[in-house]
Design an enzyme around this catalytic site. Structure first.
Site, mmCIF file in Angstrom:
data_model
loop_
_atom_site.group_PDB
_atom_site.id
_atom_site.type_symbol
_atom_site.label_atom_id
_atom_site.label_comp_id
_atom_site.label_asym_id
_atom_site.label_seq_id
_atom_site.Cartn_x
_atom_site.Cartn_y
_atom_site.Cartn_z
ATOM 1 N N ASP A 1 0.809 -1.217 0.000
ATOM 2 C CA ASP A 1 0.000 0.000 0.000
ATOM 3 C C ASP A 1 0.843 1.267 0.000
ATOM 4 O O ASP A 1 0.392 2.318 -0.449
ATOM 5 C CB ASP A 1 -0.930 0.013 1.223
ATOM 6 N N HIS B 1 -9.593 -1.947 -2.358
ATOM 7 C CA HIS B 1 -8.478 -2.064 -3.300
ATOM 8 C C HIS B 1 -8.767 -3.089 -4.396
ATOM 9 O O HIS B 1 -9.337 -4.147 -4.124
ATOM 10 C CB HIS B 1 -7.199 -2.482 -2.561
ATOM 11 N N ASP C 1 -6.719 -5.070 -5.733
ATOM 12 C CA ASP C 1 -6.012 -6.348 -5.541
ATOM 13 C C ASP C 1 -6.771 -7.298 -4.619
ATOM 14 O O ASP C 1 -6.339 -8.427 -4.396
ATOM 15 C CB ASP C 1 -4.577 -6.131 -5.038
ATOM 16 N N CYS D 1 -0.946 -7.781 -0.112
ATOM 17 C CA CYS D 1 -0.931 -6.519 0.644
ATOM 18 C C CYS D 1 0.340 -6.383 1.478
ATOM 19 O O CYS D 1 0.830 -5.272 1.708
ATOM 20 C CB CYS D 1 -2.126 -6.437 1.586
#
Length: 661
Positions: free
Chosen positions: A350, A469, A471, A643
């Protein structure tokens, strides 16, 4: 067409001027004619090429016509194609005649000195400056395009410096010079001619804060390199009489393309002539070269890994070890960010995105620092920025949201969409439906990504997620066929289908989360009977389907290019969705090695049925699946393997300037 200059003549006194190699002079024969003259004759010494333009025709001299009428529109053009050895060593004489006379009523004499003034750069994109007939003042895309390229000098070649190299006006090392593009000013001809003229190197006012130019004279000593152009310095007076025939300037980019800056920068070399003392100098020749600042380029999951990053925390030793083992299998070095540097912030995906910049003479990685600025906020500058490793950041003045974290910034592999090629892929960012209160990526970040031009961004809908997000519901993995990759999408419907199959096979009492202490262990029967969970996942599936349709259109995909990865979500529509079990698409991709969050699915025949289904989907593509336990170290904190890791990857073999945006 050659650059042309209009020149006034006089019958009262001789005129002297410079003719720059490759240009033309247009002689104003009518303006200098005596009032009773009706015709003229022109002749020159052998080094001068003369043409008369009469009634739209251009006639090379000498010709069968000895006298030309002084009609409106008649002009004399001249050019020279050899440098003068001495000042004024070539001449042109114009004789004017009246109606009757054979004797001239006046004469105008012109003394010419031919010099070369040329500003050159690597217009052919070969990696070296060379002379070219290409138009240096234009910049074109494509494999047959031309135009010089400039890197933003955003690394820090001197470890002792406090800022990146694009924030100072000093050359601190020879490595710093190698990041810059050369610009060569050539001046040839009798050296004394330049003492009566001035030669200026200048940059347009609007471009001055985007570039820096350094010049070291004839010296190779670093301390001799001075900042001569850029910032508040718009003009540099070159002294050709003291210089060698070639003066090499070093040009650095200071800013990436962005709103209000296309990335194009023009430099000019202008020769000034001073006709008489007390009068202002006038420009008699300008040469221009245009550079484009190289864009920041992201790399997709399918690119070869060069370095893996992970944060060391109090409770993630096993996770770091598992990521390290994967990196070793992929023959990829592992960099662990220790606790004092990450300050309890484990979400390294991030905080930063790794990309690169490229010019024909140099390529280096550049880390893009997100506006989120939590515990890892100093890590990119303190630990990544360095020699041949650049840094760029954008802030969010409107306050950063979760959508400004770079788990919400991905890029597809190269695609072709309806005949339009995206050889560097397309950037994918998550946003919200147009509704009141929806979260969006910061305008400064989105504008920056759009302005790079080479990876045209696609906006997806991710605001249905608690974190938000992209992802969390998509990933790309390499494949040996079709487009060279598969898009993986999280799929509640595929998960329900799998669980229904297992129930019908008699495994309805098989439970989730075996071996995890203190975690409820719902059975397949209980999950399938939970109507609230099913309704919520129907909503989630509709959100993912919306994105599926966008991705198919924007990336030119067909259904066989997409694999549905079984996944359930939990939560509320208003608050947003989270993964019900570790989110398997949120994986680490290192070549053919995949580090997938261990889902702790129902055991069927001693095997996790979710893992088995994912293996069945991915292993036929030549991929190796390693399931990593991230349950307590990442999953319960609303994140997964992707992440908590980051990867610097190999740049594309494709040169960005060969594409047509």
């Amino acid at each position: 067409m050659a650059q042309q200059r209009r020149l006034q003549l006089s019958t009262q006194r001789p005129t002297s001027t410079i003719c720059v190699l490759g240009t033309e002079l247009s002689l104003d024969v009518c303006g200098s004619a005596p009032k009773d003259a009706v015709a003229f004759h022109v002749q020159g010494t052998p080094g001068v090429k003369l043409y008369v333009v009469h009634e739209t025709q251009s006639i090379k001299l000498p010709s069968s016509v000895s006298r030309w009428p002084l009609a409106a529109g008649t002009e004399v053009l001249l050019a020279m194609d050899a440098l003068s050895k001495d000042v004024g060593d070539e001449k042109v004489r114009i004789s004017y005649f009246g109606e009757a006379g054979a004797v001239p009523v006046g004469r105008a004499m012109l003394y010419l000195t031919c010099v070369e003034v040329s500003l050159d750069a690597d217009v052919t994109r070969s990696g070296a400056v060379s002379r070219t007939l290409l138009d240096k003042a234009t910049w074109t895309w494509g494999p047959d395009g031309h135009g010089a390229i400039l890197l933003v000098n955003c690394d820090r070649d001197d470890p002792g410096a406090k800022t990146p190299d694009n924030r100072d006006t000093a050359v601190r090392s020879y490595a710093d010079l190698k990041d810059m593009s050369q610009m060569v000013l050539r001046t040839r001809g009798p050296r004394t001619i330049f003492t009566g003229h001035r030669l200026l190197l200048h940059v347009d006012f609007g471009d001055a804060d985007k570039v820096g130019v350094f010049y070291g004279g004839n010296s190779i000593a670093l301390e001799e390199y001075k900042h001569v152009l850029g910032g508040s310095k718009l003009v540099y007076a070159v002294k050709p009489s003291r210089h060698q025939e070639e003066s090499i300037f070093y040009v650095e980019g200071l800013a990436f393309p962005d709103v209000g800056f296309s990335g194009l920068v023009a430099f000019h070399a202008t020769l000034l002539e001073s006709p008489e003392k007390g009068l202002l100098e006038t420009p008699i020749f300008t040469d221009t070269v245009v550079f484009r600042v190289a864009p920041w380029i992201m790399t997709p999951n399918t690119a070869a890994p060069l370095e893996v990053f992970v944060c060391s925390m109090d409770n993630n030793e096993d996770f770091v070890a598992a990521v390290g083992a994967m990196a070793e299998k992929a023959k990829c070095p592992l960099t662990v960010c220790p606790l004092p540097e990450n300050r309890q912030d484990r979400w390294i995906q991030d905080e930063v995105e790794f990309g690169y910049v490229q010019a024909p003479h140099k390529t280096f990685p550049v880390v893009f620092d997100s506006p989120r600025d939590r515990g890892l906020k100093d890590f990119p500058v303190k630990s990544i920025l360095g020699p041949d490793f650049g840094y760029v950041a954008r802030q969010a003045p409107e306050h950063a949201s979760d959508l400004d974290s770079f788990g919400n910034l991905e890029v597809s592999p190269p695609v072709t969409v309806g005949g339009k090629e995206y050889p560097l892929g397309r950037i994918l960012i998550g946003s919200s439906f147009p509704r009141f209160g929806g979260r969006r990526m910061a305008k400064a970040v989105k504008d920056f990504l759009v302005a790079q031009r080479v990876q045209a961004p696609v906006e997806l809908f991710s605001d249905w997620l608690l974190v938000g997000h992209v992802d969390e519901f998509l990933s790309f993995v390499p494949a040996p066929d079709r487009k060279g990759f598969r898009l993986l999408l999280a799929s509640p419907s595929a998960c329900y289908q799998l669980l229904k199959e297992k129930q019908e096979e008699g495994f309805g009492e098989a439970a989730m989360f075996q071996g995890l202490e203190g975690v409820p262990k719902p059975t397949i029967n209980e999950i399938l009977a939970n109507e609230g969970l099913r309704k919520f996942n129907n909503y989630i599936q509709s959100c993912i389907n919306w994105n599926r349709d966008i991705l198919k259109r924007a990336l030119g995909l067909a259904e066989p290019d997409i694999l549905d990865i079984p996944q359930l979500f939990r939560g509320e529509v208003a608050a947003g969705a989270e993964a019900f079990f570790p989110d398997m698409v949120n994986m680490l991709v290192l070549g053919r090695h995949l580090g997938i969050p261990k889902p702790f699915g129902p055991l069927v025949g001693g095997q996790c049925c979710l893992e088995e289904r994912v293996r069945a989907l991915l292993e036929p593509l030549g991929l190796t699946c390693t399931f990593i336990d991230d349950y307590f170290s990442y999953h319960v904190l609303s994140g997964e393997v992707h992440c908590g890791t980051n990867v610097r990857r190999k740049p594309f073999a494709f040169k960005w300037w060969h594409m047509v945006p």
